[in-house]
Design a protein around this motif. Structure first.
Motif, PDB file in Angstrom:
ATOM      1  N   SER A 118       7.499  18.148  -0.987  1.00 57.49           N
ATOM      2  CA  SER A 118       8.004  17.951   0.352  1.00 57.49           C
ATOM      3  C   SER A 118       9.659  17.559  -0.436  1.00 57.49           C
ATOM      4  O   SER A 118       9.590  18.107  -1.521  1.00 57.49           O
ATOM      5  N   PHE A 119      10.523  17.490   0.592  1.00 59.95           N
ATOM      6  CA  PHE A 119      11.762  17.573   0.779  1.00 59.95           C
ATOM      7  C   PHE A 119      12.096  16.242   0.988  1.00 59.95           C
ATOM      8  O   PHE A 119      11.932  15.296   2.373  1.00 59.95           O
ATOM      9  N   ASN A 120      13.268  16.035   1.027  1.00 56.05           N
ATOM     10  CA  ASN A 120      13.541  14.168   1.190  1.00 56.05           C
ATOM     11  C   ASN A 120      14.849  14.188   1.470  1.00 56.05           C
ATOM     12  O   ASN A 120      15.861  14.449   0.359  1.00 56.05           O
ATOM     13  N   LEU A 121      15.778  13.499   1.964  1.00 58.76           N
ATOM     14  CA  LEU A 121      16.779  13.400   2.112  1.00 58.76           C
ATOM     15  C   LEU A 121      17.654  11.052   1.585  1.00 58.76           C
ATOM     16  O   LEU A 121      16.441  10.855   2.074  1.00 58.76           O
ATOM     17  N   THR A 122      18.099  11.162   1.223  1.00 56.29           N
ATOM     18  CA  THR A 122      18.086  10.078   0.437  1.00 56.29           C
ATOM     19  C   THR A 122      19.767   9.481   1.075  1.00 56.29           C
ATOM     20  O   THR A 122      20.888  10.026   0.151  1.00 56.29           O
ATOM     21  N   GLY A 123      20.121   8.244   1.351  1.00 60.25           N
ATOM     22  CA  GLY A 123      21.641   7.379   1.841  1.00 60.25           C
ATOM     23  C   GLY A 123      21.540   6.650   0.843  1.00 60.25           C
ATOM     24  O   GLY A 123      20.725   5.168   0.503  1.00 60.25           O
ATOM     25  N   PHE A 124      22.465   6.404  -0.078  1.00 56.51           N
ATOM     26  CA  PHE A 124      23.578   5.334  -0.484  1.00 56.51           C
ATOM     27  C   PHE A 124      23.933   4.551  -0.177  1.00 56.51           C
ATOM     28  O   PHE A 124      24.737   4.903   0.326  1.00 56.51           O
ATOM     29  N   LEU A 125      24.292   3.539  -0.874  1.00 56.80           N
ATOM     30  CA  LEU A 125      25.565   2.548  -0.480  1.00 56.80           C
ATOM     31  C   LEU A 125      25.509   2.458  -1.969  1.00 56.80           C
ATOM     32  O   LEU A 125      25.168   1.754  -2.573  1.00 56.80           O
ATOM     33  N   GLU A 126      27.323   2.699  -2.512  1.00 57.48           N
ATOM     34  CA  GLU A 126      27.105   2.411  -4.108  1.00 57.48           C
ATOM     35  C   GLU A 126      28.782   1.731  -4.131  1.00 57.48           C
ATOM     36  O   GLU A 126      29.786   1.490  -2.845  1.00 57.48           O
ATOM     37  N   TYR A 127      28.527   0.533  -5.214  1.00 62.88           N
ATOM     38  CA  TYR A 127      29.382   0.209  -6.100  1.00 62.88           C
ATOM     39  C   TYR A 127      29.467   0.766  -7.101  1.00 62.88           C
ATOM     40  O   TYR A 127      28.389   0.260  -7.911  1.00 62.88           O
ATOM     41  N   THR A 128      30.894   0.428  -7.753  1.00 67.68           N
ATOM     42  CA  THR A 128      30.449   1.005  -9.577  1.00 67.68           C
ATOM     43  C   THR A 128      32.447   0.454  -9.470  1.00 67.68           C
ATOM     44  O   THR A 128      34.008   0.800  -8.472  1.00 67.68           O
ATOM     45  N   ARG A 129      32.154  -0.756 -10.610  1.00 66.56           N
ATOM     46  CA  ARG A 129      33.530  -0.889 -11.453  1.00 66.56           C
ATOM     47  C   ARG A 129      33.472  -0.828 -13.014  1.00 66.56           C
ATOM     48  O   ARG A 129      32.899  -0.805 -13.608  1.00 66.56           O
TER      49      ARG A 129
END
Length: 213
Positions: A118-129
């Motif tokens: 399969s092909f996939n798409l992943t959407g992220f919300l990201e916070y890095t400190r």
């Protein structure tokens, strides 16, 4: 180069599987849990008659998801990164350390190509400190800085089911917007907004995911 070859092999076996099972469709059912992640370590050093340089770092990124519908998962990625750079000369010692913590909820959709591929798409919300510290010999007020990064990203990928419990996954790049805030010794210094699209051999990595239902 090895990663690129493995990715091509993943595509090839996926299409072979599709040709053999045209009536099948890649399916991870609603109610399934997925567990995965990545671990990375790097270390190198160099020296000559007058100086020595050492670098060490590691990254941990565990990931867990739950399929809220067939082929649609919601999950969370946590990350920790540590690095140390040390530069030594006969009359001088410099050492820089960095610690970074990441939290990234995501939504991932699989698009079936065959029964195993399969092909996939992943959407992220990201916070890095991340916090960094530079130490010098006889340093009375060594520099410390903190960076907060907020981002949203869309990442395409490929998945190949090795069995009903495991899949081999390849990330192919990222489309990302990020906003970062930089503070030095507690004082606001700068903010940065950036938009990036990356795709290429340096942005391909492989992972393994375990499914539990």
């Amino acid at each position: 180069m090895k990663t690129f070859i493995l990715t091509i092999a993943l595509v090839f076996f996926g299409f072979v599987a599709g040709a053999q099972n045209e009536s099948d469709k890649f399916l991870i059912e609603k109610g399934t849990w997925s567990l995965g992640g990545s671990v990375g370590v790097n270390s190198n050093n160099s020296d000559n008659e007058n100086s020595e340089y050492e670098n060490f770092g590691f990254t941990l990124r565990p990931q867990a998801g739950y399929f809220i519908n067939d082929n649609l998962a919601a999950g969370l990625t946590l990350g920790y990164h540590y690095s140390r750079n040390k530069y030594t000369r006969p009359d001088e010692l410099q050492e820089a350390t960095n610690n970074a913590f990441t939290i990234a909820p995501y939504l991932q959709k699989y698009f079936a190509i065959s029964g195993s591929f399969s092909f996939n798409l992943t959407g992220f919300l990201e916070y890095t400190r991340s916090t960094s510290k530079n130490d010098y010999d006889n340093c009375l007020n060594c520099q410390k800085d903190t960076r907060n990064l907020y981002g949203i990203a869309l990442r395409p990928g490929l998945s190949y089911l090795l069995s009903d419990k495991f899949s081999l996954d390849a990330n192919l790049g990222t489309l990302q917007y990020s906003h970062s805030e930089f503070r030095e010794d507690g004082i606001d210094r700068a903010t940065t907004n950036s938009f990036a699209f990356s795709f290429g051999l340096s942005n391909i990595y492989l992972g393994l995911t375990f499914y539990l239902n």
